[in-house]
Design a protein around this motif. Structure first.
Motif, PDB file in Angstrom:
ATOM      1  N   ASN A 137      -4.789 -19.814 -39.932  1.00  0.00           N
ATOM      2  CA  ASN A 137      -3.474 -19.680 -40.969  1.00  0.00           C
ATOM      3  C   ASN A 137      -2.633 -21.110 -40.744  1.00  0.00           C
ATOM      4  N   SER A 138      -3.274 -22.096 -40.420  1.00  0.00           N
ATOM      5  CA  SER A 138      -2.605 -23.452 -40.266  1.00  0.00           C
ATOM      6  C   SER A 138      -3.153 -24.346 -41.240  1.00  0.00           C
ATOM      7  N   THR A 139      -2.610 -25.427 -41.826  1.00  0.00           N
ATOM      8  CA  THR A 139      -3.130 -26.489 -42.531  1.00  0.00           C
ATOM      9  C   THR A 139      -3.485 -27.799 -41.667  1.00  0.00           C
ATOM     10  N   PHE A 140      -2.735 -27.692 -40.288  1.00  0.00           N
ATOM     11  CA  PHE A 140      -2.540 -28.874 -39.435  1.00  0.00           C
ATOM     12  C   PHE A 140      -4.021 -28.893 -38.679  1.00  0.00           C
ATOM     13  N   SER A 141      -4.490 -30.323 -38.706  1.00  0.00           N
ATOM     14  CA  SER A 141      -5.617 -30.219 -37.909  1.00  0.00           C
ATOM     15  C   SER A 141      -5.567 -31.186 -36.776  1.00  0.00           C
ATOM     16  N   GLU A 142      -6.133 -31.107 -35.744  1.00  0.00           N
ATOM     17  CA  GLU A 142      -6.197 -31.815 -34.562  1.00  0.00           C
ATOM     18  C   GLU A 142      -7.474 -32.364 -34.616  1.00  0.00           C
ATOM     19  N   LEU A 162      -9.711 -20.818 -27.749  1.00  0.00           N
ATOM     20  CA  LEU A 162      -9.917 -21.369 -29.186  1.00  0.00           C
ATOM     21  C   LEU A 162     -10.361 -20.265 -29.988  1.00  0.00           C
ATOM     22  N   GLU A 163     -10.379 -19.024 -29.694  1.00  0.00           N
ATOM     23  CA  GLU A 163     -10.811 -18.034 -30.746  1.00  0.00           C
ATOM     24  C   GLU A 163     -10.156 -17.807 -32.118  1.00  0.00           C
ATOM     25  N   LEU A 164     -10.974 -18.173 -32.953  1.00  0.00           N
ATOM     26  CA  LEU A 164     -10.573 -17.899 -34.301  1.00  0.00           C
ATOM     27  C   LEU A 164     -10.092 -19.419 -34.873  1.00  0.00           C
ATOM     28  N   PHE A 165     -10.113 -20.438 -34.215  1.00  0.00           N
ATOM     29  CA  PHE A 165      -9.841 -21.890 -34.472  1.00  0.00           C
ATOM     30  C   PHE A 165     -11.056 -22.013 -35.452  1.00  0.00           C
ATOM     31  N   GLN A 166     -10.788 -22.794 -36.673  1.00  0.00           N
ATOM     32  CA  GLN A 166     -11.671 -23.463 -37.312  1.00  0.00           C
ATOM     33  C   GLN A 166     -12.062 -24.827 -36.864  1.00  0.00           C
ATOM     34  N   TYR A 167     -13.293 -25.270 -37.268  1.00  0.00           N
ATOM     35  CA  TYR A 167     -13.582 -26.632 -36.826  1.00  0.00           C
ATOM     36  C   TYR A 167     -15.033 -27.042 -37.772  1.00  0.00           C
ATOM     37  N   THR A 168     -14.725 -28.427 -37.670  1.00  0.00           N
ATOM     38  CA  THR A 168     -16.039 -29.241 -38.368  1.00  0.00           C
ATOM     39  C   THR A 168     -16.214 -30.289 -37.285  1.00  0.00           C
ATOM     40  N   PHE A 169     -17.229 -31.124 -37.400  1.00  0.00           N
ATOM     41  CA  PHE A 169     -17.448 -32.496 -36.805  1.00  0.00           C
ATOM     42  C   PHE A 169     -17.357 -33.555 -37.948  1.00  0.00           C
ATOM     43  N   LEU A 170     -16.642 -34.619 -37.211  1.00  0.00           N
ATOM     44  CA  LEU A 170     -16.595 -35.969 -38.142  1.00  0.00           C
ATOM     45  C   LEU A 170     -17.698 -36.849 -37.483  1.00  0.00           C
ATOM     46  N   VAL A 171     -18.591 -37.350 -38.216  1.00  0.00           N
ATOM     47  CA  VAL A 171     -19.791 -38.081 -37.744  1.00  0.00           C
ATOM     48  C   VAL A 171     -19.766 -39.386 -38.371  1.00  0.00           C
ATOM     49  N   THR A 189     -15.822 -19.629 -42.439  1.00  0.00           N
ATOM     50  CA  THR A 189     -14.568 -19.317 -43.296  1.00  0.00           C
ATOM     51  C   THR A 189     -15.289 -18.736 -44.754  1.00  0.00           C
ATOM     52  N   ALA A 190     -14.634 -18.175 -45.425  1.00  0.00           N
ATOM     53  CA  ALA A 190     -15.228 -17.742 -46.796  1.00  0.00           C
ATOM     54  C   ALA A 190     -16.010 -19.061 -47.544  1.00  0.00           C
ATOM     55  N   ASN A 191     -17.285 -18.634 -47.962  1.00  0.00           N
ATOM     56  CA  ASN A 191     -17.797 -19.784 -48.814  1.00  0.00           C
ATOM     57  C   ASN A 191     -18.454 -20.865 -47.747  1.00  0.00           C
ATOM     58  N   GLY A 192     -18.501 -20.517 -46.351  1.00  0.00           N
ATOM     59  CA  GLY A 192     -18.929 -21.512 -45.639  1.00  0.00           C
ATOM     60  C   GLY A 192     -18.435 -22.765 -45.439  1.00  0.00           C
ATOM     61  N   GLU A 193     -17.174 -23.020 -45.587  1.00  0.00           N
ATOM     62  CA  GLU A 193     -16.349 -24.215 -45.732  1.00  0.00           C
ATOM     63  C   GLU A 193     -16.284 -24.864 -44.483  1.00  0.00           C
ATOM     64  N   LEU A 313     -13.050 -12.974 -45.931  1.00  0.00           N
ATOM     65  CA  LEU A 313     -11.936 -13.883 -45.223  1.00  0.00           C
ATOM     66  C   LEU A 313     -11.945 -13.728 -43.636  1.00  0.00           C
ATOM     67  N   ASP A 314     -12.417 -12.485 -43.226  1.00  0.00           N
ATOM     68  CA  ASP A 314     -12.112 -12.318 -41.734  1.00  0.00           C
ATOM     69  C   ASP A 314     -13.858 -12.565 -41.089  1.00  0.00           C
ATOM     70  N   PRO A 315     -13.739 -13.731 -40.296  1.00  0.00           N
ATOM     71  CA  PRO A 315     -15.152 -13.949 -39.933  1.00  0.00           C
ATOM     72  C   PRO A 315     -15.887 -13.222 -38.887  1.00  0.00           C
ATOM     73  N   TYR A 316     -15.165 -12.032 -38.431  1.00  0.00           N
ATOM     74  CA  TYR A 316     -15.586 -10.967 -37.771  1.00  0.00           C
ATOM     75  C   TYR A 316     -16.449 -10.051 -38.665  1.00  0.00           C
ATOM     76  N   ALA A 317     -15.932  -9.782 -39.806  1.00  0.00           N
ATOM     77  CA  ALA A 317     -16.174  -8.495 -40.634  1.00  0.00           C
ATOM     78  C   ALA A 317     -17.895  -8.767 -40.932  1.00  0.00           C
ATOM     79  N   ARG A 318     -18.004  -9.861 -41.268  1.00  0.00           N
ATOM     80  CA  ARG A 318     -19.680  -9.932 -41.777  1.00  0.00           C
ATOM     81  C   ARG A 318     -20.513  -9.684 -40.587  1.00  0.00           C
ATOM     82  N   ILE A 319     -20.034  -9.876 -39.427  1.00  0.00           N
ATOM     83  CA  ILE A 319     -20.983 -10.045 -38.229  1.00  0.00           C
ATOM     84  C   ILE A 319     -20.814  -8.474 -37.912  1.00  0.00           C
ATOM     85  N   ILE A 320     -19.921  -7.689 -37.635  1.00  0.00           N
ATOM     86  CA  ILE A 320     -19.752  -6.411 -37.297  1.00  0.00           C
ATOM     87  C   ILE A 320     -20.504  -5.560 -38.304  1.00  0.00           C
ATOM     88  N   GLU A 321     -20.296  -5.824 -39.299  1.00  0.00           N
ATOM     89  CA  GLU A 321     -20.604  -4.795 -40.503  1.00  0.00           C
ATOM     90  C   GLU A 321     -22.509  -5.199 -40.705  1.00  0.00           C
TER      91      GLU A 321
END
Length: 715
Positions: A137-142, A162-171, A189-193, A313-321
């Motif tokens: 729920n933040s737009t700020f990236s580290e 870092l549970e539920l933190f979103q992440y990508t790699f810059l290569v 996240t939704a649509n695999g972004e 929108l909930d990353p856990y929902a699809r796994i649990i269901e």
């Protein structure tokens, strides 16, 4: 260095070979010397070993005195003082590259220690890699720098949970930065972004005990699509089109009879095969009712698709269901086969693979262009060590984390034999008797013929079953010629092949003369999600015929799937004459074309009960499930019936019924035939199936009804 700033280009094509392209517009494409310089300003002269003109360039092949150190920048300098960065070229497709950088660790992706989160990425050609982290729920990236370790692995340990933190790699490769989702991501996240850090241990469930499963020929496979299965308004399912819906029990249709999972259990199915449910493109997960897709557009191989989740929108929902769905199927004593698409990605250029190690994960032809045996613009290079490792890691993940019981390999002919053998070993190490089936089509991909996992190489893959297109096309007629009529439609040209495929395609008369070695390698089918349904083909082939005859032809074809030697494969709804209204390629057609129409189950309940009865016959009588080619040659005898009738006497060992006759009349007229002496019970005729039948046939002669399967049994 921007590509526009380069006067010429230089590529590392082998560990000690550099290819340099000098445009003719630059000093007439001429340079008598080239040298290489690294960060320390050390300059070494290259040896020019070949020069040739290619279109508007002179191409120089040069030898390096010593191998370069990957992950560091190098510059190539010509005699005019021109300078360009050394780019990673075809070296990544060499065996020496594979040897040097193969990493056998099992910690790629995200792993946890107490209040610490570790990220690892395999990217040997990268000069720099950074982790981009974002709080939920933040737009700020580290941005955090990662450290290069052995074998081209980049790593960082963050001292935080870092549970539920979103992440990508810059290569950074070849002076260009790319942002990529982790190829080993297990949540997005939704649509695999973006990748998401999750704790899978929170979602784990105990795998229930399943009934014993001895041999692939004991399977009865039912192929369906998670959305198709329940989306019909009269499915009786609450969570229509979702994982939760596909797992609902005790649902009923308008007739008050079972639908969904309870219906499949009642039918006698042993394995449900779902079309792909890993994360795919083609459906906006936030508006899942807007578009439809079968799911053969893989994005993230280790993440469940979000459009089947109650909350994408909930990353856990699809796994649990998804886990709950698999659990519910297991609770019915049924196993789950996952349709996997390791042969290609949705779009090569934007895939995680291409961003992380450009050019490595895909096959290229002799001109250096990506090959296209799959027909979608890219072929996965399964023969490369880290590609094979990814596939094996992924198979292991789905089995251990989601309790998957089997795999159907889409376009398996793109993959190599050694990879498929390793898949078999990996599965057996987790759960013996894991069912592995695949499409062994010979596709135009740059892999030697003797290395392709195709039907003609079946002897090298004895424990992997092949979709038997010879069975399919012989029984119903050629799939790609809608009006071609097969054996069951009375086409005598298919008579010889029909006798062969009904007896397992193993060479009934002579060992080694068949398509396959053992019946456990033959997946017998006449329809699947692909191409026209059998019902739609019948309507096209025989448009002026009354429905009763369509039903008889369909029943005969489906009956032969169930009673032939091999592994029976049914397309969901086939037993109630599934129609897609003539659509022969419904991969993105709307629900009204693709959905399972549960009202047809009520309309054609007689046929459903007939097919259910045949399934019981197959299960009850081991003679319809012979396990080896030798057993088929020993226990099955041809009966001398006039063409195009087919008859077999089958010995049914260790059973109170000692002999069974399988009799087939595909003609539209009654046929009088000779049968062996004795007192025969009629288990199956054109209208009914009875395991303990009181109807008897005596003597040497009997009449077969038109377009009909008959089974007689003798104690």
């Amino acid at each position: 260095m921007n590509s526009n700033d380069r006067n010429f280009q230089a590529y590392l094509d082998e560990m000690n070979i550099i290819t340099i392209l000098l445009p003719l517009s630059y000093h007439h494409g001429s340079s008598s010397t080239f040298s290489i310089s690294d960060e320390s300003q050390k300059v070494t002269t290259l040896q020019i070993i070949k020069k040739q003109q290619i279109e508007n360039n002179n191409k120089y092949i040069c030898r390096l005195g010593e191998e370069i150190s990957f992950g560091h920048p190098y510059w190539i300098i010509d005699e005019h003082g021109g300078k360009t960065d050394l780019q990673i070229g075809a070296v990544i497709r060499t065996e020496s590259f594979d040897e040097r950088f193969f990493y056998d660790g099992n910690d790629l992706g995200v792993s946890f220690m107490e209040n610490q989160t570790q990220f690892k990425l395999w990217s040997p050609t990268a000069a720099q890699v950074k982790l981009k982290l974002r709080k939920p729920n933040s737009t700020f990236s580290e941005i955090i720098k990662m450290r290069r370790e052995e074998k081209g692995v980049w790593s960082v340990l963050v001292h935080s949970d870092l549970e539920l933190f979103q992440y990508t790699f810059l290569v950074q490769v070849n002076q260009e930065w790319r942002e990529s989702v982790d190829p080993y991501a297990v949540a997005v996240t939704a649509n695999g972004e973006l990748g998401v850090v999750v704790k899978l241990e929170k979602t784990r469930r105990q795998k229930p005990f399943l009934p014993p499963f001895e041999n692939p020929v004991d399977a009865i496979i039912y192929e369906t699509h998670i959305r198709d299965f329940t989306i019909h308004p009269d499915s009786g399912v609450k969570h229509k089109g979702l994982y939760l819906g596909a797992g609902e029990l005790n649902t009923k249709g308008k007739d008050g009879e079972p639908t969904g999972l309870s219906y499949v259990k009642d039918l006698g199915i042993t394995h449900i095969e779902f079309l792909p449910f890993n994360d795919f493109a083609g459906v906006d997960e936030t508006e899942p009712n807007k578009d439809y897709n079968w799911g053969y557009n893989p994005l993230h191989f280790n993440v469940p698709e979000g459009s089947y989740s109650s909350n994408p929108l909930d990353p856990y929902a699809r796994i649990i269901e998804l886990k709950q769905l698999i659990d519910n199927i297991h609770s019915q004593g049924i196993r789950v086969i996952m349709d996997v698409v390791y042969n290609h990605v949705y779009i090569r250029e934007t895939s995680s693979f291409e961003k992380v190690v450009p050019g490595y994960y895909f096959r290229h032809n002799e001109l250096g262009f990506p090959s296209n045996g799959t027909g979608v613009g890219n072929d996965i290079a399964s023969e490369r060590k880290m590609v094979r490792k990814f596939i094996l890691d992924s198979i292991r993940f789905w089995m251990e984390e989601y309790h998957i019981d089997g795999f159907r390999f889409d376009l398996m002919g793109i993959l190599d034999i050694d990879t498929m053998k390793e898949v078999r070993k990996t599965c057996d190490s987790i759960q013996e008797k894991t069912l592995i089936i695949g499409e062994g089509w010979n596709l135009n991909t740059p892999l030697a013929m003797d290395k392709k996992a195709i039907i003609r190489n079946q002897s090298k893959l004895p424990d992997i079953a092949q979709f038997n297109d010879k069975f399919r096309d012989t029984i119903k007629g050629n799939t790609f010629y809608l009006y071609d009529k097969g054996y069951v439609l009375g086409n005598e040209h298919y008579y010889v092949e029909a006798k062969e495929v009904i007896t397992g395609s193993v060479g009934i008369d002579k060992e080694g003369s068949g398509l396959l070695s053992n019946p456990s390698q033959s997946v017998n089918y006449v329809e699947c999600h692909d191409n026209h349904t059998l019902w739609d083909k019948l309507l096209s082939c025989l448009p002026d015929m009354d429905e009763l005859l369509h039903i008889k032809y369909h029943r005969l074809a489906t009956g032969l799937i169930i009673l032939s030697q091999g592994i029976p494969f049914l397309h969901s709804g086939q037993e109630f004459f599934r129609t897609k209204r003539g659509d022969g390629n419904s991969y993105k057609s709307p629900d009204h074309i693709n959905r399972l129409d549960w009202n047809r189950k009520q309309l054609y309940s007689d046929n459903v009960n007939y097919i259910k009865g045949l399934i019981q016959i197959r299960k009850q009588f081991p003679c319809f499930r012979l396990k080896t080619g030798d057993a088929i040659r020993n226990y099955i005898q041809n009966l001398p019936l006039p063409i195009p009738l087919i008859g077999y006497s089958i010995q049914n060992e260790n059973h109170d019924i000692r002999e069974v006759l399988l009799l087939i009349n595909p003609t539209r007229s009654k046929q009088s035939i000779q049968i062996p002496d004795g007192k025969w019970s009629v288990l199956v005729d054109d209208e009914k199936v009875e395991i303990s039948s009181k109807q008897l046939v005596l003597g040497k002669e009997m009449v077969l009804e038109p377009v009909c399967l008959t089974i007689l049994a003798k104690k």
